[in-house]
Design a protein around this motif. Structure first.
Motif, mmCIF file in Angstrom:
data_model
loop_
_atom_site.group_PDB
_atom_site.id
_atom_site.type_symbol
_atom_site.label_atom_id
_atom_site.label_comp_id
_atom_site.label_asym_id
_atom_site.label_seq_id
_atom_site.Cartn_x
_atom_site.Cartn_y
_atom_site.Cartn_z
ATOM 1 N N GLU A 236 10.781 33.071 -28.192
ATOM 2 C CA GLU A 236 11.170 34.150 -29.115
ATOM 3 C C GLU A 236 12.701 34.335 -29.123
ATOM 4 O O GLU A 236 13.300 34.567 -30.173
ATOM 5 C CB GLU A 236 10.462 35.442 -28.725
ATOM 6 C CG GLU A 236 8.962 35.368 -29.057
ATOM 7 C CD GLU A 236 8.160 36.549 -28.535
ATOM 8 O OE1 GLU A 236 8.719 37.375 -27.777
ATOM 9 O OE2 GLU A 236 6.967 36.633 -28.881
ATOM 10 N N ILE A 237 13.311 34.191 -27.948
ATOM 11 C CA ILE A 237 14.783 34.298 -27.870
ATOM 12 C C ILE A 237 15.423 33.147 -28.654
ATOM 13 O O ILE A 237 16.387 33.328 -29.401
ATOM 14 C CB ILE A 237 15.247 34.276 -26.391
ATOM 15 C CG1 ILE A 237 14.724 35.505 -25.650
ATOM 16 C CG2 ILE A 237 16.774 34.185 -26.293
ATOM 17 C CD1 ILE A 237 14.892 35.444 -24.144
ATOM 18 N N ILE A 238 14.836 31.961 -28.495
ATOM 19 C CA ILE A 238 15.393 30.781 -29.171
ATOM 20 C C ILE A 238 15.220 30.892 -30.686
ATOM 21 O O ILE A 238 16.102 30.512 -31.463
ATOM 22 C CB ILE A 238 14.753 29.501 -28.578
ATOM 23 C CG1 ILE A 238 15.351 29.290 -27.178
ATOM 24 C CG2 ILE A 238 14.951 28.287 -29.476
ATOM 25 C CD1 ILE A 238 14.784 28.181 -26.384
ATOM 26 N N MET A 239 14.099 31.479 -31.091
ATOM 27 C CA MET A 239 13.875 31.669 -32.527
ATOM 28 C C MET A 239 14.944 32.590 -33.114
ATOM 29 O O MET A 239 15.442 32.357 -34.224
ATOM 30 C CB MET A 239 12.504 32.281 -32.714
ATOM 31 C CG MET A 239 11.903 31.979 -34.045
ATOM 32 S SD MET A 239 10.231 32.602 -34.073
ATOM 33 C CE MET A 239 9.914 32.424 -35.804
ATOM 34 N N LYS A 240 15.278 33.619 -32.357
ATOM 35 C CA LYS A 240 16.346 34.535 -32.822
ATOM 36 C C LYS A 240 17.662 33.781 -32.930
ATOM 37 O O LYS A 240 18.407 33.935 -33.899
ATOM 38 C CB LYS A 240 16.521 35.688 -31.823
ATOM 39 C CG LYS A 240 15.579 36.841 -32.083
ATOM 40 C CD LYS A 240 15.977 38.037 -31.229
ATOM 41 C CE LYS A 240 14.793 38.970 -31.089
ATOM 42 N NZ LYS A 240 14.655 39.573 -29.787
ATOM 43 N N ALA A 241 17.961 32.968 -31.911
ATOM 44 C CA ALA A 241 19.220 32.205 -31.926
ATOM 45 C C ALA A 241 19.251 31.278 -33.142
ATOM 46 O O ALA A 241 20.294 31.114 -33.787
ATOM 47 C CB ALA A 241 19.358 31.401 -30.632
ATOM 48 N N ALA A 242 18.089 30.705 -33.467
ATOM 49 C CA ALA A 242 18.031 29.745 -34.578
ATOM 50 C C ALA A 242 18.151 30.429 -35.932
ATOM 51 O O ALA A 242 18.498 29.788 -36.926
ATOM 52 C CB ALA A 242 16.730 28.954 -34.512
ATOM 53 N N ALA A 243 17.867 31.740 -35.966
ATOM 54 C CA ALA A 243 17.963 32.465 -37.244
ATOM 55 C C ALA A 243 19.393 32.418 -37.762
ATOM 56 O O ALA A 243 19.633 32.365 -38.965
ATOM 57 C CB ALA A 243 17.500 33.907 -37.064
ATOM 58 N N LYS A 244 20.349 32.419 -36.838
ATOM 59 C CA LYS A 244 21.763 32.329 -37.236
ATOM 60 C C LYS A 244 22.013 30.921 -37.769
ATOM 61 O O LYS A 244 21.883 29.927 -37.048
ATOM 62 C CB LYS A 244 22.631 32.624 -36.000
ATOM 63 C CG LYS A 244 24.089 32.574 -36.254
ATOM 64 C CD LYS A 244 24.700 33.963 -36.119
ATOM 65 C CE LYS A 244 26.198 33.865 -36.282
ATOM 66 N NZ LYS A 244 26.736 34.646 -37.330
#
Ligand code: NAD
Length: 484
Positions: A236-244
């Motif tokens: 979930e943290i990585i998904m947030k990072a990938a949103a950028k």
């Protein structure tokens, strides 16, 4: 002390900072791992970009495929070194790693080279208003620089499961192995050089997650896509990072998989399969079974036989030929697993076998050992039934009807895999299709054909990899439309 280095632009590179790698067998330090700085991650991403724009990007598919075959051969040539490194990092039995981890590590390069060599793309002919036509065809290009974030349970296997297709599709990679298992990824760098893979195509940066190499890779604007295997909360943290930057992610995450054993099952096969699925690799397999549902008429017999069989499994050192169970990965993970062993009792479980730490004798008492454990008697609401433990343990519950067991097995936030044991063909299909998971096995477990889709439903993952499905993630599919 052994030094485990980063691998950047075709060269092993030291860092200013190191961290210790402890053996799971006795907690002694077996290596200093060089933790990549932000500058080194920048250098790895820049090298990956240069290789993409340079020799690797310009190479023909046929040539790329030949070099990936050479990587597979290179792993097999240095099989014993990979085996020793993997067993040192994980403590897993050599008998296991030599049959699964290392051969699959090599196979991942061969299989995906073949997929890319043989795959077709779609073609459509379109009528146009002028009475003529246009043709359309799909054309795949690499997605770019791929960040690869890996777990520790099947280190080489799961890393190459991503790096194989990524490179076959023409991408370049920056790999962040788990801090617990850095050795085989570093060793693979040498094989890449020997196989003629240009510098910068395969890079390895060591470190942790937050404020370390994991975060530096996943938040790096030069990384075009991220593929991750690990815990759901990290995903979930990585998904947030990938949103950028709106970057694509492929997430292979946690599970709390159920096995369903009907009374008409081949009893011995169901025991053998469940034994492996609950305990192999000390229960540290994402596809592993932690919830076992057995139809009531055979429940007592099943519990007694599984207990007898697992009590016959030798807990031991990797190099002992008859070892079936090694330690878990670390003292930290041992503490987590043991906390669930304690919780199970607090929640009212009957401990059928295990529940503690085995006596491994002098020299190994500081290792991350845990007993294989079976429980019965917990309510479906218990945390031990709901949460992923990732240890050598399972809870066995009786059931009466197909409808009841489907409801129980599906009542979980995860949805990775299931194993169904029955001789009734219609029921096998019905249950396999109704399970809300990415993978349903019938009368088997972990039987993998690398051409088939692999991934999780619900909180077990996003996306599918395997065969042509990997191409969906590792390439951009462009439509070329030509007016005739
Ligand atoms: P983890 O999530 O703790 O770590 C995985 C990787 O992510 C490590 O390399 C870690 O350093 C990195 N990481 C951690 N925090 C990060 C952050 N904030 N940013 C970037 N990177 C970060 O998982 P683990 O404990 O190594 O592995 C066990 C888990 O993996 C279990 O939940 C298991 O079910 C899951 N798993 C899933 C599959 C699958 O195919 N679905 C396969 C194997 C393991």
């Amino acid at each position: 002390m052994k030094q485990v280095l980063n691998f950047i632009n075709g060269q092993h590179e030291a860092s200013d900072k190191t961290f210790p790698k402890h053996s799971p067998l006795n907690n002694t330090v077996i290596a200093d791992v060089h933790e990549a700085s932000r500058t080194q991650v920048d250098a790895a991403v820049a090298a990956a970009r240069a290789a993409l724009d340079g020799p690797w990007g310009k190479m023909s598919v046929a040539e790329r495929v030949e070099r990936l075959y050479a990587v597979a051969d290179g792993i097999n040539k240095r099989f014993d070194e990979f085996l020793a490194a993997e067993c040192a990092d994980t403590g897993k039995p050599r008998s296991l790693a030599s049959h699964i981890d290392i051969p699959r590590g090599a196979a991942n390069f061969k299989v995906f080279a073949d997929v890319v060599k043989n795959v077709a793309t779609e073609f459509f002919e379109t009528a146009t208003p002028d009475g003529k036509s246009a043709i359309n065809y799909g054309y795949r290009t690499p997605v770019g620089v791929v960040g690869v974030i890996c777990p520790w349970n099947l280190p080489l296997l799961l890393m190459t499961w991503k790096v194989g297709p990524a490179l076959a599709c023409g991408n370049t990679v920056v790999v962040k192995p788990s801090e617990e298992t850095p050795q085989t990824a570093a060793l693979l760098g040498e094989v890449m050089n020997e196989a003629g893979i240009p510098p910068g195509v395969y890079n390895v940066v060591h470190g942790f997650g937050p404020d370390s190499a994991g975060e530096f890779v996943t938040t790096h604007p030069g990384v075009d896509a991220i593929t991750f295997t690990g815990e759901t909360r990290t995903g979930e943290i990585i998904m947030k990072a990938a949103a950028k930057g709106s970057r694509p992610v492929s997430l292979e995450m946690g599970g709390k998989n159920a096995a369903i054993i009907f009374e008409d099952a081949d009893f011995d096969a169901a025991i053998e399969g469940t034994l492996r699925s609950a305990f192999v690799n000390s229960g540290q397999v994402c596809l592993g079974t932690e919830r076992v549902y057995v139809q009531r008429p055979i429940f007592d017999k099943f519990v007694a036989e599984l207990k007898k069989q697992v009590e016959g499994w030798k807990i031991g050192l990797p190099e002992e030929a008859d070892t079936k169970l090694g330690p878990v990965i670390s003292k930290e993970h041992q503490a987590k697993v043991l906390s669930y062993y304690k919780l199970a009792v607090e929640e009212g479980a009957t401990v059928v076998t295990g529940g503690g730490v085995p006596n491994m004798g002098a020299g190994f008492s500081d290792g991350a050992w845990v007993q294989p454990t079976i429980w019965t008697g917990l309510p479906e609401t218990a945390r031990v039934i709901k949460e992923e433990i990732f240890g050598p343990c399972c809870h066995i519950a009786p059931f009466d009807t197909e409808e009841e067991v489907l409801a129980k097995a599906n009542d979980n936030v995860y949805g990775l895999a299931t194993a169904i044991w029955t001789r009734d063909v219609s029921r096998a299909h019905r249950v396999a299709q109704k399970m809300k998971v990415g993978l349903s096995w019938v009368n088997s477990w972990f039987l993998r054909d690398l051409r088939t889709p692999f991934g999780g439903a619900k909180q077990s993952g996003i996306g599918r990899e395997g065969g042509v499905h990997s191409l969906e993630f590792y390439t951009e599919l462009k439509n070329v439309c030509i007016k005739l």
